[in-house]
Design a protein around this motif. Structure first.
Motif, PDB file in Angstrom:
ATOM      1  N   THR A 146       0.853  -1.200   0.000  1.00  8.13           N
ATOM      2  CA  THR A 146       0.000   0.000   0.000  1.00  8.13           C
ATOM      3  C   THR A 146       0.885   1.245   0.000  1.00  8.13           C
ATOM      4  O   THR A 146       1.900   1.300   0.688  1.00  8.13           O
ATOM      5  CB  THR A 146      -0.890   0.031   1.266  1.00  8.13           C
ATOM      6  OG1 THR A 146      -1.691  -1.153   1.273  1.00  8.13           O
ATOM      7  CG2 THR A 146      -1.780   1.266   1.296  1.00  8.13           C
ATOM      8  N   ARG A 147       0.485   2.193  -0.824  1.00  8.08           N
ATOM      9  CA  ARG A 147       1.200   3.483  -0.832  1.00  8.08           C
ATOM     10  C   ARG A 147       0.153   4.574  -0.696  1.00  8.08           C
ATOM     11  O   ARG A 147      -0.817   4.614  -1.468  1.00  8.08           O
ATOM     12  CB  ARG A 147       1.964   3.654  -2.148  1.00  8.08           C
ATOM     13  CG  ARG A 147       2.766   4.942  -2.214  1.00  8.08           C
ATOM     14  CD  ARG A 147       3.945   4.902  -1.248  1.00  8.08           C
ATOM     15  NE  ARG A 147       4.861   6.020  -1.434  1.00  8.08           N
ATOM     16  CZ  ARG A 147       4.890   7.092  -0.645  1.00  8.08           C
ATOM     17  NH1 ARG A 147       4.036   7.207   0.360  1.00  8.08           N
ATOM     18  NH2 ARG A 147       5.791   8.038  -0.857  1.00  8.08           N
ATOM     19  N   VAL A 148       0.365   5.425   0.272  1.00 10.19           N
ATOM     20  CA  VAL A 148      -0.599   6.512   0.515  1.00 10.19           C
ATOM     21  C   VAL A 148       0.141   7.845   0.457  1.00 10.19           C
ATOM     22  O   VAL A 148       1.223   7.985   1.025  1.00 10.19           O
ATOM     23  CB  VAL A 148      -1.263   6.348   1.908  1.00 10.19           C
ATOM     24  CG1 VAL A 148      -2.210   7.511   2.190  1.00 10.19           C
ATOM     25  CG2 VAL A 148      -1.998   5.026   1.997  1.00 10.19           C
TER      26      VAL A 148
ATOM     27  N   HIS B 118      -0.459  12.188   0.804  1.00  4.31           N
ATOM     28  CA  HIS B 118      -1.394  13.201   1.306  1.00  4.31           C
ATOM     29  C   HIS B 118      -1.176  14.488   0.534  1.00  4.31           C
ATOM     30  O   HIS B 118      -0.045  14.960   0.403  1.00  4.31           O
ATOM     31  CB  HIS B 118      -1.176  13.437   2.807  1.00  4.31           C
ATOM     32  CG  HIS B 118      -1.593  12.256   3.628  1.00  4.31           C
ATOM     33  ND1 HIS B 118      -2.885  12.010   3.991  1.00  4.31           N
ATOM     34  CD2 HIS B 118      -0.863  11.211   4.110  1.00  4.31           C
ATOM     35  CE1 HIS B 118      -2.955  10.881   4.679  1.00  4.31           C
ATOM     36  NE2 HIS B 118      -1.730  10.376   4.758  1.00  4.31           N
TER      37      HIS B 118
ATOM     38  N   GLU C 206      -6.431  12.315   0.911  1.00  2.58           N
ATOM     39  CA  GLU C 206      -5.571  11.121   0.946  1.00  2.58           C
ATOM     40  C   GLU C 206      -5.635  10.434  -0.415  1.00  2.58           C
ATOM     41  O   GLU C 206      -6.724  10.150  -0.917  1.00  2.58           O
ATOM     42  CB  GLU C 206      -6.040  10.162   2.036  1.00  2.58           C
ATOM     43  CG  GLU C 206      -5.139   8.950   2.152  1.00  2.58           C
ATOM     44  CD  GLU C 206      -5.643   7.970   3.203  1.00  2.58           C
ATOM     45  OE1 GLU C 206      -5.344   8.174   4.385  1.00  2.58           O
ATOM     46  OE2 GLU C 206      -6.326   6.995   2.824  1.00  2.58           O
TER      47      GLU C 206
ATOM     48  N   ARG D  32      -4.407   7.130  -2.640  1.00  4.96           N
ATOM     49  CA  ARG D  32      -3.950   5.759  -2.367  1.00  4.96           C
ATOM     50  C   ARG D  32      -3.681   5.075  -3.714  1.00  4.96           C
ATOM     51  O   ARG D  32      -4.535   4.332  -4.212  1.00  4.96           O
ATOM     52  CB  ARG D  32      -5.051   5.042  -1.580  1.00  4.96           C
ATOM     53  CG  ARG D  32      -4.654   3.714  -0.984  1.00  4.96           C
ATOM     54  CD  ARG D  32      -5.804   3.181  -0.144  1.00  4.96           C
ATOM     55  NE  ARG D  32      -5.863   3.838   1.140  1.00  4.96           N
ATOM     56  CZ  ARG D  32      -5.406   3.308   2.277  1.00  4.96           C
ATOM     57  NH1 ARG D  32      -4.875   2.106   2.267  1.00  4.96           N
ATOM     58  NH2 ARG D  32      -5.504   3.960   3.403  1.00  4.96           N
TER      59      ARG D  32
ATOM     60  N   ASP E 237      -3.176  -0.162  -3.248  1.00  4.91           N
ATOM     61  CA  ASP E 237      -4.043  -0.496  -2.120  1.00  4.91           C
ATOM     62  C   ASP E 237      -4.033  -2.007  -1.883  1.00  4.91           C
ATOM     63  O   ASP E 237      -4.671  -2.769  -2.607  1.00  4.91           O
ATOM     64  CB  ASP E 237      -5.461   0.000  -2.447  1.00  4.91           C
ATOM     65  CG  ASP E 237      -6.363  -0.039  -1.233  1.00  4.91           C
ATOM     66  OD1 ASP E 237      -5.872  -0.316  -0.135  1.00  4.91           O
ATOM     67  OD2 ASP E 237      -7.577   0.192  -1.399  1.00  4.91           O
TER      68      ASP E 237
ATOM     69  N   THR F  43       3.902   2.502   2.082  1.00  6.13           N
ATOM     70  CA  THR F  43       3.359   2.976   3.361  1.00  6.13           C
ATOM     71  C   THR F  43       3.126   1.789   4.289  1.00  6.13           C
ATOM     72  O   THR F  43       3.371   1.856   5.490  1.00  6.13           O
ATOM     73  CB  THR F  43       2.037   3.737   3.121  1.00  6.13           C
ATOM     74  OG1 THR F  43       2.263   4.738   2.127  1.00  6.13           O
ATOM     75  CG2 THR F  43       1.533   4.391   4.389  1.00  6.13           C
TER      76      THR F  43
END
Lengths: 230, 383
Positions: A11-13, A15, A20, A22, A25, A61
């Motif tokens: 997962t990569r998030v 901001h 947010e 993503r 996921d 993340t």
């Protein structure tokens, strides 16, 4: 036998202000050694993010990412840079050659991170340029080369250290059809003749047809995976 | 840490020649300014520090320790000192005791009135001031002058106006220039010498300004101190000549502070400008720098290459700046107390070159840091 690349719950998030984003996921994916995998999907589907994570130029993340058995999340920035230099060859869409260096010097750059002698470097650079058909342009600067030739120099730079994995982000996105075919043929040959593992992001179905497997992503998840049809 | 090739840094300088020239030009100005400031201060300090002989003592009228021009010593004292004080240097029986008159006089040069520093001397002056060397003409006789090499600068007239054979008017009387002298690196360079007796008559004074004497190698100043204390009637005070000029040196501290402050303020402004220029230069290559990072080069190696570029630019500018001010070496500078020569020596040049390298280093590091701290993925996408 375990896969060369193993993604689990990746997962990569990001901001952006309060928002947010993503791009990846909870993605699970295995890439076996010696395969040519094409990543396709609409813009923002997470394919380039996945490529960057596998190449070690971005960090997940959450989730785990093992490449050659190395858990990339556990490496420090310095260790990750050293790992990239020894394991990954990266081909960018816009070549990213250093304009003040000749084709030869651009290809030599990754070798400067190793302990090779000048003679060894020369042998490897000459072999890489020979492989991409640009031995006679070794002293040309990027501005003196066509787009297709620049991308071939970039490819030579990616393979000169003999990495097990080559990642390519839209390598034909900025080229005409003939130059694109030449690059794709070279990538195919790298897999067939040298046993390299290739991971390529593309929007072009014709480019994806050169791969063994095509993975479609949407909203950071795999929505389809199939063998490519040439 | 594996470094980027040296050629990479060098060739980047030629990538935007205009920007490189601008950066080098800024550094050249800073270097030129700092070297000139250093040459000014060193010339001023040197002229004061080197004027006094190591074994010279100056006898002044008590209470006039701060200004030889205000001092008054009775005319016959020089003979008494030579006869009474042991340990004075001698040559062929001639004691190194020089009665002198120091006075600022108005000189009329082609109708223009100028103030000049005069020293009335006897032959003994050439013994106690061995730095003085007559380079043209001869020692002055009655109605003649011997001019220092910076005397013209002090008078603010062309050098040839004080050539041997020319004359100037003092109090309506013409004085002919009989010779020229130099006393490198001393305040004497800016003086005009003439016969002490002639000057005493011209200025209608009965007294001397002071007596300069040279002690023998092994002599102590104790005897001289004892002499001045025993002969209270002569109202003398003895000062090491170097000490006297050191006091003048302290007096000029505000001038030096002002020169340094101006130079450092300009250098500081150049440093801020340098940071901005270098940041613009590096920022234009963010994607390229990110590519080097993606290939595996450490941020430190890339920063070092950027610093190398900045230092090369700075070195280029420093050489140009230094070359521009080198011809100023020895140039006469006129100040209220006289004149001295700019001293563009190794120390002044080293200061300028060091400051230039400092501007390069301090200018490039923040700029490099700002470019390299950017997230790699974002930097690879930068335009």
């Amino acid at each position: 036998m375990s896969a060369l690349v193993e993604c689990r719950g990746l997962t990569r998030v990001y901001h952006k202000g309060d928002q947010e984003i993503r791009p990846l996921d909870e993605l699970d994916l295995d890439v076996d050694e010696g395969t040519f995998t094409a990543l396709m999907g609409p813009s923002g589907s997470g394919k380039t993010t996945l490529l960057n994570l596998v190449a070690g130029i971005d960090r997940a993340t959450s989730g785990t990412l093992r490449v050659e058995g190395v858990e990339l999340g556990a490496l420090s920035n310095t260790e990750l840079a050293r790992w990239r230099a020894h394991t990954i060859g990266y081909v960018f869409q816009l070549y990213h050659l250093v304009p003040v260096l000749t084709a030869y010097e651009n290809v030599e750059l990754p070798l400067l991170l190793r302990d090779d002698t000048r003679r060894e470097r020369h042998r490897k650079v000459a072999a890489a340029l020979e492989l991409v058909g640009l031995a006679d342009r070794h002293d040309h600067f990027p501005r003196q080369l066509s787009g297709g030739q620049e991308q071939r120099v970039a490819l030579a730079r990616a393979i000169v250290t003999d990495p097990r994995i080559i990642v390519a982000d839209e390598p034909t996105g900025d080229l005409d059809a003939a130059a694109a075919d030449a690059i794709l043929d070279l990538l195919g040959a790298l897999r067939r003749e040298l046993g390299k593992t290739l991971l390529m992001v593309t929007h072009d179905p014709r480019a994806a047809a050169h791969a063994d497997r095509v993975i479609h992503l949407e909203k950071g998840r795999i929505v389809a995976a199939a063998a490519a049809t040439s | 840490m594996k470094l980027l090739p040296w050629d990479y840094g060098v060739r980047n300088l030629l990538r935007a020649p205009g920007r490189t020239a601008l950066g080098a030009g800024g550094v050249a100005l800073v270097t030129a300014l700092l070297v000139t400031a250093a040459a000014f201060v060193r010339g001023m300090n040197g002229s004061l520090a080197e004027t006094g002989g190591l074994r010279n003592v100056i006898l002044l009228g008590a209470g006039s320790e701060d200004s030889v021009e205000r001092s008054e010593v009775k005319a016959g004292v020089a003979g008494i000192v030579a006869a009474s004080v042991p340990g004075i240097e001698e040559r062929l029986g001639v004691p190194y005791v020089s009665p002198e008159i120091n006075v600022a006089l108005v000189v009329n040069v082609d109708g223009q009135e100028r103030q000049a520093s005069f020293r009335g001397v006897t032959d003994a002056a050439y013994l106690v001031h061995p730095q003085v060397r007559i380079v043209e003409g001869r020692a002055p006789r009655a109605g003649e002058l011997l001019v220092g090499r910076f005397a013209a600068a002090r008078l603010d007239v062309p050098d040839e106006r004080l050539a041997v054979g020319r004359s100037v008017d003092i109090d309506g009387r013409p004085w002919t220039i009989a010779g020229r002298f130099e006393a490198p690196g001393t305040v004497l360079d800016a003086e005009i010498w003439c016969d002490a007796q002639e000057l005493r008559v011209a200025t209608r004074r009965e007294t001397l300004s002071g007596i300069v004497l040279t002690l023998a190698d092994d002599a102590q100043t104790d005897d001289l101190d004892l002499f001045t204390k025993q002969r209270l009637d002569l109202e003398l005070v003895a000062l090491p000549e170097r000490g006297y000029y050191a006091r003048l040196h302290d007096f000029l501290a505000p001038v030096r502070a002002m020169v340094w402050t101006t130079a450092l303020l300009v250098a500081g402004a150049a440093l801020l400008g340098g940071i901005d220029t270098m940041h613009a230069s590096f920022a234009a290559r963010i994607r390229e720098l990110a590519t080097l990072r993606a290939l595996g080069f450490a941020n430190g190696a890339i920063a070092l290459s950027l610093v190398q570029e900045a230092l090369l630019t700075a070195a280029l500018g420093a050489l140009v700046g230094a070359a521009c001010v080198l011809p100023l070496d020895g140039l006469a500078v006129r100040v209220s107390m006289g004149a001295f020569g700019l001293r563009v020596d190794g120390t002044a040049l080293a200061l300028g070159l060091g400051a230039a390298c400092g501007v390069g280093l301090l200018g490039s590091l923040p700029a490099a840091w700002r470019c390299l701290r950017m997230e790699l993925v974002a930097a690879l996408r930068a335009d």
